[in-house]
Structures are given as C-alpha cells and as structure tokens.
Design a protein around this motif. Structure first.
Motif, PDB file in Angstrom:
ATOM      1  N   ALA A   9       0.829  -1.206   0.000  1.00 34.02           N
ATOM      2  CA  ALA A   9       0.000   0.000   0.000  1.00 34.02           C
ATOM      3  C   ALA A   9       0.865   1.258   0.000  1.00 34.02           C
ATOM      4  O   ALA A   9       0.590   2.227  -0.720  1.00 34.02           O
ATOM      5  CB  ALA A   9      -0.933  -0.013   1.215  1.00 34.02           C
ATOM      6  N   VAL A  10       1.930   1.268   0.810  1.00 30.24           N
ATOM      7  CA  VAL A  10       2.823   2.429   0.850  1.00 30.24           C
ATOM      8  C   VAL A  10       3.513   2.625  -0.497  1.00 30.24           C
ATOM      9  O   VAL A  10       3.609   3.750  -1.012  1.00 30.24           O
ATOM     10  CB  VAL A  10       3.856   2.246   1.980  1.00 30.24           C
ATOM     11  CG1 VAL A  10       4.919   3.337   1.907  1.00 30.24           C
ATOM     12  CG2 VAL A  10       3.167   2.273   3.340  1.00 30.24           C
ATOM     13  N   ALA A  11       4.009   1.532  -1.091  1.00 31.87           N
ATOM     14  CA  ALA A  11       4.703   1.641  -2.384  1.00 31.87           C
ATOM     15  C   ALA A  11       3.764   2.153  -3.470  1.00 31.87           C
ATOM     16  O   ALA A  11       4.118   3.035  -4.263  1.00 31.87           O
ATOM     17  CB  ALA A  11       5.280   0.276  -2.761  1.00 31.87           C
ATOM     18  N   MET A  12       2.539   1.607  -3.510  1.00 30.74           N
ATOM     19  CA  MET A  12       1.587   2.041  -4.531  1.00 30.74           C
ATOM     20  C   MET A  12       1.194   3.502  -4.327  1.00 30.74           C
ATOM     21  O   MET A  12       1.015   4.262  -5.300  1.00 30.74           O
ATOM     22  CB  MET A  12       0.349   1.154  -4.486  1.00 30.74           C
ATOM     23  CG  MET A  12      -0.639   1.413  -5.600  1.00 30.74           C
ATOM     24  SD  MET A  12      -0.013   0.927  -7.221  1.00 30.74           S
ATOM     25  CE  MET A  12      -0.044  -0.860  -7.049  1.00 30.74           C
ATOM     26  N   THR A  13       1.084   3.931  -3.068  1.00 31.16           N
ATOM     27  CA  THR A  13       0.746   5.326  -2.783  1.00 31.16           C
ATOM     28  C   THR A  13       1.848   6.262  -3.272  1.00 31.16           C
ATOM     29  O   THR A  13       1.584   7.294  -3.909  1.00 31.16           O
ATOM     30  CB  THR A  13       0.524   5.518  -1.281  1.00 31.16           C
ATOM     31  OG1 THR A  13      -0.541   4.665  -0.849  1.00 31.16           O
ATOM     32  CG2 THR A  13       0.183   6.956  -0.963  1.00 31.16           C
ATOM     33  N   ALA A  14       3.099   5.910  -2.981  1.00 33.39           N
ATOM     34  CA  ALA A  14       4.212   6.759  -3.410  1.00 33.39           C
ATOM     35  C   ALA A  14       4.283   6.861  -4.933  1.00 33.39           C
ATOM     36  O   ALA A  14       4.453   7.958  -5.498  1.00 33.39           O
ATOM     37  CB  ALA A  14       5.524   6.191  -2.851  1.00 33.39           C
ATOM     38  N   VAL A  15       4.128   5.728  -5.624  1.00 35.52           N
ATOM     39  CA  VAL A  15       4.193   5.740  -7.082  1.00 35.52           C
ATOM     40  C   VAL A  15       3.066   6.580  -7.664  1.00 35.52           C
ATOM     41  O   VAL A  15       3.269   7.389  -8.595  1.00 35.52           O
ATOM     42  CB  VAL A  15       4.156   4.302  -7.628  1.00 35.52           C
ATOM     43  CG1 VAL A  15       4.017   4.305  -9.153  1.00 35.52           C
ATOM     44  CG2 VAL A  15       5.412   3.552  -7.220  1.00 35.52           C
ATOM     45  N   SER A  16       1.850   6.414  -7.132  1.00 34.33           N
ATOM     46  CA  SER A  16       0.712   7.152  -7.674  1.00 34.33           C
ATOM     47  C   SER A  16       0.844   8.663  -7.424  1.00 34.33           C
ATOM     48  O   SER A  16       0.492   9.482  -8.281  1.00 34.33           O
ATOM     49  CB  SER A  16      -0.592   6.625  -7.059  1.00 34.33           C
ATOM     50  OG  SER A  16      -0.611   6.866  -5.657  1.00 34.33           O
ATOM     51  N   MET A  17       1.378   9.044  -6.252  1.00 38.89           N
ATOM     52  CA  MET A  17       1.550  10.476  -5.962  1.00 38.89           C
ATOM     53  C   MET A  17       2.597  11.106  -6.888  1.00 38.89           C
ATOM     54  O   MET A  17       2.389  12.197  -7.430  1.00 38.89           O
ATOM     55  CB  MET A  17       1.952  10.662  -4.500  1.00 38.89           C
ATOM     56  CG  MET A  17       0.842  10.308  -3.509  1.00 38.89           C
ATOM     57  SD  MET A  17       1.349  10.483  -1.788  1.00 38.89           S
ATOM     58  CE  MET A  17       1.536  12.253  -1.686  1.00 38.89           C
ATOM     59  N   VAL A  18       3.725  10.405  -7.072  1.00 37.00           N
ATOM     60  CA  VAL A  18       4.757  10.930  -7.979  1.00 37.00           C
ATOM     61  C   VAL A  18       4.225  11.024  -9.401  1.00 37.00           C
ATOM     62  O   VAL A  18       4.439  12.020 -10.104  1.00 37.00           O
ATOM     63  CB  VAL A  18       6.012  10.037  -7.905  1.00 37.00           C
ATOM     64  CG1 VAL A  18       7.008  10.441  -9.000  1.00 37.00           C
ATOM     65  CG2 VAL A  18       6.659  10.143  -6.534  1.00 37.00           C
ATOM     66  N   LEU A  19       3.523   9.999  -9.828  1.00 34.87           N
ATOM     67  CA  LEU A  19       2.988   9.991 -11.187  1.00 34.87           C
ATOM     68  C   LEU A  19       1.956  11.111 -11.379  1.00 34.87           C
ATOM     69  O   LEU A  19       1.950  11.806 -12.410  1.00 34.87           O
ATOM     70  CB  LEU A  19       2.362   8.629 -11.483  1.00 34.87           C
ATOM     71  CG  LEU A  19       1.849   8.412 -12.903  1.00 34.87           C
ATOM     72  CD1 LEU A  19       3.002   8.514 -13.899  1.00 34.87           C
ATOM     73  CD2 LEU A  19       1.161   7.054 -13.021  1.00 34.87           C
ATOM     74  N   TRP A  97       0.147   5.843 -20.894  1.00 30.85           N
ATOM     75  CA  TRP A  97      -0.373   6.700 -19.826  1.00 30.85           C
ATOM     76  C   TRP A  97      -1.724   6.201 -19.320  1.00 30.85           C
ATOM     77  O   TRP A  97      -2.007   6.265 -18.116  1.00 30.85           O
ATOM     78  CB  TRP A  97      -0.505   8.138 -20.323  1.00 30.85           C
ATOM     79  CG  TRP A  97       0.807   8.847 -20.463  1.00 30.85           C
ATOM     80  CD1 TRP A  97       1.431   9.190 -21.606  1.00 30.85           C
ATOM     81  CD2 TRP A  97       1.637   9.272 -19.396  1.00 30.85           C
ATOM     82  NE1 TRP A  97       2.628   9.809 -21.350  1.00 30.85           N
ATOM     83  CE2 TRP A  97       2.782   9.889 -19.964  1.00 30.85           C
ATOM     84  CE3 TRP A  97       1.559   9.214 -17.995  1.00 30.85           C
ATOM     85  CZ2 TRP A  97       3.814  10.410 -19.212  1.00 30.85           C
ATOM     86  CZ3 TRP A  97       2.578   9.750 -17.244  1.00 30.85           C
ATOM     87  CH2 TRP A  97       3.691  10.330 -17.845  1.00 30.85           C
ATOM     88  N   LEU A  98      -2.532   5.688 -20.231  1.00 26.67           N
ATOM     89  CA  LEU A  98      -3.838   5.167 -19.817  1.00 26.67           C
ATOM     90  C   LEU A  98      -3.688   3.895 -18.985  1.00 26.67           C
ATOM     91  O   LEU A  98      -4.492   3.605 -18.098  1.00 26.67           O
ATOM     92  CB  LEU A  98      -4.701   4.897 -21.053  1.00 26.67           C
ATOM     93  CG  LEU A  98      -6.168   4.558 -20.804  1.00 26.67           C
ATOM     94  CD1 LEU A  98      -6.867   5.727 -20.111  1.00 26.67           C
ATOM     95  CD2 LEU A  98      -6.878   4.219 -22.121  1.00 26.67           C
ATOM     96  N   ALA A  99      -2.631   3.127 -19.262  1.00 21.64           N
ATOM     97  CA  ALA A  99      -2.424   1.872 -18.526  1.00 21.64           C
ATOM     98  C   ALA A  99      -2.066   2.099 -17.069  1.00 21.64           C
ATOM     99  O   ALA A  99      -2.312   1.237 -16.223  1.00 21.64           O
ATOM    100  CB  ALA A  99      -1.326   1.054 -19.209  1.00 21.64           C
ATOM    101  N   VAL A 100      -1.480   3.273 -16.749  1.00 22.24           N
ATOM    102  CA  VAL A 100      -1.098   3.540 -15.357  1.00 22.24           C
ATOM    103  C   VAL A 100      -2.084   4.469 -14.671  1.00 22.24           C
ATOM    104  O   VAL A 100      -1.842   4.905 -13.543  1.00 22.24           O
ATOM    105  CB  VAL A 100       0.323   4.146 -15.302  1.00 22.24           C
ATOM    106  CG1 VAL A 100       1.346   3.170 -15.839  1.00 22.24           C
ATOM    107  CG2 VAL A 100       0.380   5.473 -16.066  1.00 22.24           C
ATOM    108  N   ALA A 101      -3.177   4.802 -15.329  1.00 19.54           N
ATOM    109  CA  ALA A 101      -4.134   5.730 -14.742  1.00 19.54           C
ATOM    110  C   ALA A 101      -4.884   5.130 -13.552  1.00 19.54           C
ATOM    111  O   ALA A 101      -5.493   5.866 -12.766  1.00 19.54           O
ATOM    112  CB  ALA A 101      -5.141   6.178 -15.807  1.00 19.54           C
ATOM    113  N   TRP A 102      -4.831   3.837 -13.387  1.00 18.34           N
ATOM    114  CA  TRP A 102      -5.566   3.182 -12.301  1.00 18.34           C
ATOM    115  C   TRP A 102      -4.773   3.153 -10.995  1.00 18.34           C
ATOM    116  O   TRP A 102      -5.277   2.676  -9.970  1.00 18.34           O
ATOM    117  CB  TRP A 102      -5.900   1.744 -12.689  1.00 18.34           C
ATOM    118  CG  TRP A 102      -4.666   0.933 -13.040  1.00 18.34           C
ATOM    119  CD1 TRP A 102      -4.051   0.854 -14.244  1.00 18.34           C
ATOM    120  CD2 TRP A 102      -3.899   0.126 -12.148  1.00 18.34           C
ATOM    121  NE1 TRP A 102      -2.948   0.053 -14.189  1.00 18.34           N
ATOM    122  CE2 TRP A 102      -2.832  -0.420 -12.898  1.00 18.34           C
ATOM    123  CE3 TRP A 102      -3.995  -0.197 -10.800  1.00 18.34           C
ATOM    124  CZ2 TRP A 102      -1.875  -1.267 -12.344  1.00 18.34           C
ATOM    125  CZ3 TRP A 102      -3.052  -1.052 -10.239  1.00 18.34           C
ATOM    126  CH2 TRP A 102      -1.997  -1.573 -11.010  1.00 18.34           C
TER     127      TRP A 102
END
Length: 287
Positions: A9-19, A97-102
């Motif tokens: 959860a922490v890793a996914m949060t960091a990646v999504s915030m940076v992205l 870009w659409l593939a990482v929008a989730w």
C-alpha cells in the motif's frame, strides 16, 4: 503479517503520488506557469495523503468516519481522472499513460485491504487456541470414524458366523430328512411287498391263529406343536431391570468392566437376554 499488507500500500501510494504530480506539471505546464501546475499537483497529492493519514488515525482508535472516507476516495478519483484525461489528450504514448491511470485507485484499494486485515487480525495466543480446537475436533472425528468402522466389522463378523451356523444346521436337517425319507421308502416297500406280507402272516399265524395282523409303519409326520414360549429360558426382563443389572455388573469393579466381561458375568449369574437387548442396555448405561 502486517508488513505484507502495509508495504504494498505504501509503495503504490508513493508511485501514484509521484505519477500524479508529474502528469499535472507536464500537462498543465503548457497552459499555466509551472509553479501553478506544481501547486495543483501538490494539492491533489496533499489532500489525498491528508485524508489517508486521518483515516489511519481513526482506524488506530477503532473508529471510522464516512465523510473522511468519501473525501479520500474523491481525491483518489480526481487523481485517476487527471491521469485518464492526460492519457486521452496525449499525442504520444497515450496507451501507456492510460495503462497507469488506475494506480491512485489501486493504492486506495490496498489501504482498504490493509484496514480490513487490521480489523480481523488475531493475536498468536488466539490463533494457537483456534488451531488446538480444530485439531481436537479432527481427533474426535477420527476416533468416532474408527469406532464406527470397528463396530461395523464386529457386526459383520457376527452376522457371518450366525449365517454360516444356520447354513450348517440347514444342511444337517436336509441330510437327516433325506435319510429318514429313504428309510421310510424302504419300510413302505417292505410293507407293500407280497412276499413280505406272506412272511409276516406265516410268522404271526402261529401266535394268533386265524388272524392276519397288519404291519403298520412307524409314525413319521407332524408332531404336536410345542407350547409358545420366548427364546429365553427365563421370563424376559424389562429394559429398566436389564439396565439396572447391567450397570451393577459393569461397575462391580474399578475400572468398569468391558462389554465382554460384563456379558460373561451376566450369563454366569443366570440372567437371560438376547445379544441385541444386552448390547443396547450396555450402550444406555455406559453413555
């Protein structure tokens, strides 16, 4: 176990915030000054992170606030919407870009899974107690299955022995009937024979002159039926009386006698009961 749910959860949060921040700066940087785009990106990520932190604080206190949860999901959907809009308007690599929008939604879902794990987590002591209860239940089930199989095998052996004994009795009776039938036929032939009748007449004439006695065959046929009586020599005991006798014999020694020992002493004491009733009484008093 906690690390296994919180680290993703922490890793996914960091990646999504940076992205999200990168996409907002690149996308809005062409229309507005980049500091403004940076502030917008940090606002989306900050709101997302602030609501997440408040949710975690409430969860640690065992509380829950639907409004905070709704705000958090709103920020996650907003971030995902920004990524989707950027992917649809991008001239190059729109599919990537659409593939990482989730990712923002996925990060929010991972935190939801972690919260559910925390609400259902048990201490090692409770887990050991549960495993002990499950093992005890499995042991009892295995013992019950073994007891049922043993009783079934014993009953099958008993029925086989009874059937074989009955078959032997039937064969003996058939042979005896055949022998009697052959003897009867021989006697009937001798009685009906002309030479035999003449010989008998010559023998008996000297004893009783003028009388020709008739040689009658021995009686062989249905005899008088026996009076109706039970299979047991003594009057049948009631279930209550039988239970009392069985319990007295069973508990006459310590430890209590087994069924075979109790049955032997029951017969030796002069009591009478069928095997089925005796076993049923044993089960009732030993239960």
């Amino acid at each position: 176990m906690r690390v296994k749910t919180v680290l993703p959860a922490v890793a996914m949060t960091a990646v999504s915030m940076v992205l999200t921040l990168a996409v907002v700066v690149m996308w809005l940087g062409t229309a507005v000054p980049w500091p403004v785009a940076l502030v917008v990106g940090l606002g989306i990520d900050g709101g997302w992170l602030a609501t997440l932190a408040y949710e975690r604080r409430l969860a640690a206190q065992g509380d829950h606030n639907r409004a905070v949860t709704a705000v958090g999901w709103s920020f996650g959907i907003l971030a995902a919407g920004v990524l989707v809009a950027h992917a649809l308007t991008a001239e190059h690599s729109a599919g990537a870009w659409l593939a990482v929008a989730w990712l923002p939604i996925a990060a929010k879902a991972l935190w939801l899974v972690h919260a559910m794990w925390e609400r259902t987590a048990l201490t090692p002591v409770a887990l050991d107690a549960i495993r002990g209860i499950q093992q005890e239940a499995r042991d009892e089930a295995a013992v019950a299955r073994a007891r049922l199989r043993a009783e079934a095998a014993t009953e099958e052996t008993r029925l086989t022995a009874v059937t074989e004994a009955g078959a032997r009795v039937a064969r003996v009776q058939a042979k005896t009937a055949q022998a009697l039938s052959s003897a009867w036929s021989t006697l009937e032939t001798a009685r009906a024979g002309e030479e035999t009748s003449r010989a008998l007449t010559s023998v008996t004439a000297r004893v009783t002159p003028g009388v020709t006695p008739r040689w009658e065959l021995p009686v062989w046929g249905p005899s008088e039926p026996l009076t109706a009586r039970s299979l047991e020599s003594a009057p049948a005991l009631t279930d209550e009386a039988l239970d009392v006798i069985v319990d007295e014999i069973r508990t006459s020694e310590t430890p209590a006698l087994s069924y075979r020992e109790m049955a032997a002493r029951f017969r030796a004491a002069g009591h009478s009961a069928s095997e089925v009733r005796l076993r049923a009484a044993w089960k009732r008093v030993a239960a």
